[in-house]
Design a protein around this motif. Structure first.
Motif, mmCIF file in Angstrom:
data_model
loop_
_atom_site.group_PDB
_atom_site.id
_atom_site.type_symbol
_atom_site.label_atom_id
_atom_site.label_comp_id
_atom_site.label_asym_id
_atom_site.label_seq_id
_atom_site.Cartn_x
_atom_site.Cartn_y
_atom_site.Cartn_z
ATOM 1 N N ALA A 109 0.815 -1.216 0.000
ATOM 2 C CA ALA A 109 0.000 0.000 0.000
ATOM 3 C C ALA A 109 0.845 1.260 0.000
ATOM 4 O O ALA A 109 0.431 2.289 -0.553
ATOM 5 C CB ALA A 109 -0.932 -0.009 1.211
ATOM 6 N N THR A 110 2.016 1.228 0.634
ATOM 7 C CA THR A 110 2.840 2.433 0.733
ATOM 8 C C THR A 110 3.903 2.531 -0.359
ATOM 9 O O THR A 110 4.535 3.576 -0.502
ATOM 10 C CB THR A 110 3.540 2.490 2.105
ATOM 11 O OG1 THR A 110 4.291 1.288 2.307
ATOM 12 C CG2 THR A 110 2.524 2.642 3.229
ATOM 13 N N ARG A 111 4.083 1.453 -1.135
ATOM 14 C CA ARG A 111 5.168 1.439 -2.126
ATOM 15 C C ARG A 111 5.057 2.601 -3.116
ATOM 16 O O ARG A 111 6.026 3.314 -3.375
ATOM 17 C CB ARG A 111 5.185 0.103 -2.863
ATOM 18 C CG ARG A 111 6.326 -0.020 -3.893
ATOM 19 C CD ARG A 111 6.274 -1.334 -4.630
ATOM 20 N NE ARG A 111 6.499 -2.457 -3.736
ATOM 21 C CZ ARG A 111 5.603 -3.382 -3.447
ATOM 22 N NH1 ARG A 111 4.389 -3.321 -3.992
ATOM 23 N NH2 ARG A 111 5.881 -4.362 -2.634
ATOM 24 N N ALA A 112 3.868 2.795 -3.681
ATOM 25 C CA ALA A 112 3.706 3.835 -4.697
ATOM 26 C C ALA A 112 3.888 5.231 -4.102
ATOM 27 O O ALA A 112 4.478 6.113 -4.727
ATOM 28 C CB ALA A 112 2.340 3.706 -5.366
ATOM 29 N N TRP A 113 3.378 5.422 -2.891
ATOM 30 C CA TRP A 113 3.538 6.729 -2.248
ATOM 31 C C TRP A 113 5.018 7.038 -2.017
ATOM 32 O O TRP A 113 5.502 8.133 -2.332
ATOM 33 C CB TRP A 113 2.782 6.778 -0.916
ATOM 34 C CG TRP A 113 2.975 8.095 -0.225
ATOM 35 C CD1 TRP A 113 3.990 8.446 0.622
ATOM 36 C CD2 TRP A 113 2.163 9.265 -0.372
ATOM 37 N NE1 TRP A 113 3.859 9.741 1.012
ATOM 38 C CE2 TRP A 113 2.757 10.272 0.425
ATOM 39 C CE3 TRP A 113 1.011 9.544 -1.083
ATOM 40 C CZ2 TRP A 113 2.200 11.553 0.526
ATOM 41 C CZ3 TRP A 113 0.461 10.814 -0.989
ATOM 42 C CH2 TRP A 113 1.056 11.804 -0.195
ATOM 43 N N LEU A 114 5.744 6.085 -1.460
ATOM 44 C CA LEU A 114 7.164 6.310 -1.170
ATOM 45 C C LEU A 114 7.971 6.506 -2.450
ATOM 46 O O LEU A 114 8.899 7.320 -2.488
ATOM 47 C CB LEU A 114 7.722 5.141 -0.359
ATOM 48 C CG LEU A 114 7.134 4.987 1.052
ATOM 49 C CD1 LEU A 114 7.640 3.710 1.701
ATOM 50 C CD2 LEU A 114 7.482 6.191 1.904
ATOM 51 N N ALA A 115 7.617 5.782 -3.499
ATOM 52 C CA ALA A 115 8.324 5.937 -4.772
ATOM 53 C C ALA A 115 8.106 7.327 -5.353
ATOM 54 O O ALA A 115 8.996 7.900 -5.991
ATOM 55 C CB ALA A 115 7.869 4.870 -5.758
ATOM 56 N N THR A 116 6.927 7.878 -5.134
ATOM 57 C CA THR A 116 6.593 9.192 -5.688
ATOM 58 C C THR A 116 7.088 10.330 -4.813
ATOM 59 O O THR A 116 7.626 11.325 -5.313
ATOM 60 C CB THR A 116 5.059 9.319 -5.858
ATOM 61 O OG1 THR A 116 4.594 8.259 -6.691
ATOM 62 C CG2 THR A 116 4.686 10.658 -6.485
#
Length: 402
Positions: free
Chosen positions: A157-164
């Motif tokens: 769930a947090t992967r995309a947020w952290l990548a961005t």
């Protein structure tokens, strides 16, 4: 002197290439003729269209928490070299959840039967009836599998947020669970969450009532004007005390219905970040299941293990932590966070912002202990990370600088 563990020990493990957590991904993999070496998590493979696995290579595959059309299907998979950990019977919760909870999932059943009929309440009742924090063996295994699934879903769930946005964009908010709705500290925490979410910060709380609920509420309404946040809080003051479970929960659901952000599909994968900007993240525990669920977070990583939950909050909050007034639990979190910063356990830390200067210097003089401790860090003088303020907007400026 203790030293930080190697980075590969504490970094979240990205196993997305080998894990299957949705039915659509499963169907795609099935067309290749092999599931060998893959992990299939928490899927209902007993629902139409029921997949035919007889011709699929499954050597070394792991099916955990999946439901099959019959016991023979699972037995056949084992005979052909797969590992099968079926769902445990008699548990009201999944032994391998494939996604984080949503407020609607935790509140499911309230409309039909009130607080006692909610999914969240039923799981807590089961937890208490089977040993609580010291469960019997079967229950302990079920809880550990569940919490591992939550761990895994949280990474997804947090992967995309952290990548961005990077790890410094995640801000923790901690403080008293007993703060009443409508009080000055509650309103300050709500404005804080509103401002942080509008500044593209992922708000993370412990998922309880009081300050935690207020911060998630602010993030939940971050796309709305400030006047609507005020109106929502005023509505919540009709049930200010969390110990009045029925009215407290009903008021939260009324706010969601009246002022809610755009709904997010429960099983939507993290390629869509709307949930992060519509409530942020809450990480509660059924150890404190006597507290009603915080229903304003976009996603909820609810654990049985409080120790895992506390460490997870602090590990994620690399963009700083706000400490609103609180008692023993909040003070524990202050120094648990300070230990990580002192030893650099999770890398660089953001600011420690203490709301209510008088409270943290006179009533509970935490600053007097914290500054000398961080001054002596093996990584140099880190006392500059400590900030005290009575102004929410100053707190936001500190947390969003740079």
């Amino acid at each position: 002197m203790p030293t930080p563990p190697p980075a590969d020990v504490i970094s979240p493990h990205d196993a997305s290439a080998t894990e299957i957590e949705t039915r659509s991904t499963f169907e795609q993999r099935l067309t290749t003729g092999t599931l060998a070496g893959l992990t299939v998590q928490g899927l209902r493979l007993d629902l139409d269209p029921v997949p035919d696995l007889t011709g699929t290579e499954v050597t070394g595959a792991l099916f955990v928490g999946c439901r099959f059309a019959s016991r023979e299907v699972g037995a056949d998979l084992v005979r052909r070299g797969a590992n099968v950990v079926p769902p445990f019977s008699g548990l009201p919760y999944p032994t391998q959840p494939s996604h984080l909870y949503t407020p609607d999932e935790l509140a499911a059943g309230f409309a039909e039967g009130g607080f006692a009929n909610m999914y969240d309440t039923r799981v807590y009742a089961h937890f208490r009836a089977h040993g609580g924090a010291l469960p019997e063996v079967k229950e302990a295994l079920g809880q550990r599998l569940h919490d591992h699934g939550v761990d895994n879903a949280l990474v997804d769930a947090t992967r995309a947020w952290l990548a961005t946005h990077g790890p410094q964009s995640v801000v923790g908010v901690m403080g008293g669970h007993a703060v009443r709705r409508g009080s000055v500290p509650y309103r300050m925490a709500a404005v804080l969450g509103w401002e942080l979410a509008r500044a593209d910060r992922l708000v993370v709380t412990g998922g309880g009532p009081g300050v935690m609920e207020a911060a998630n509420l602010g993030a939940y309404l971050s796309s709305r004007p400030a006047e609507e946040l005020t109106a929502a809080i005023d509505l919540l003051t009709t049930a200010p005390d969390f110990t009045d479970h029925e009215r407290y929960t009903a008021a939260a659901l009324e706010v969601r219905a009246r002022y809610g952000a755009q709904p997010v599909v429960p099983r939507q994968r993290a390629t869509d970040l709307d949930w992060a900007r519509a409530g942020g993240l809450a990480i509660p525990t059924w150890l404190y299941g006597h507290e009603p669920a915080n229903l304003f977070a976009g996603r909820i990583a609810k654990y049985f293990s409080n120790a895992i939950r506390e460490d997870t909050i602090l590990r994620l909050a690399r963009g700083g932590i706000v400490f609103a007034p609180g008692r023993a639990g909040t003070v524990q979190e202050v120094f648990q966070a300070a230990t990580k910063t002192y030893y650099g356990t999770d890398g660089s830390s953001g600011a420690y912002v203490f709301l209510d200067r008088n409270y943290w210097t006179t009533e509970l003089p935490v600053e007097a202990l914290l500054r000398p401790l961080l001054t002596a860090s093996p990584f140099g003088d880190l006392s500059g990370t400590v900030h005290l303020t009575d102004d929410v907007r100053e707190a936001v400026r500190v947390l969003t600088a740079g």
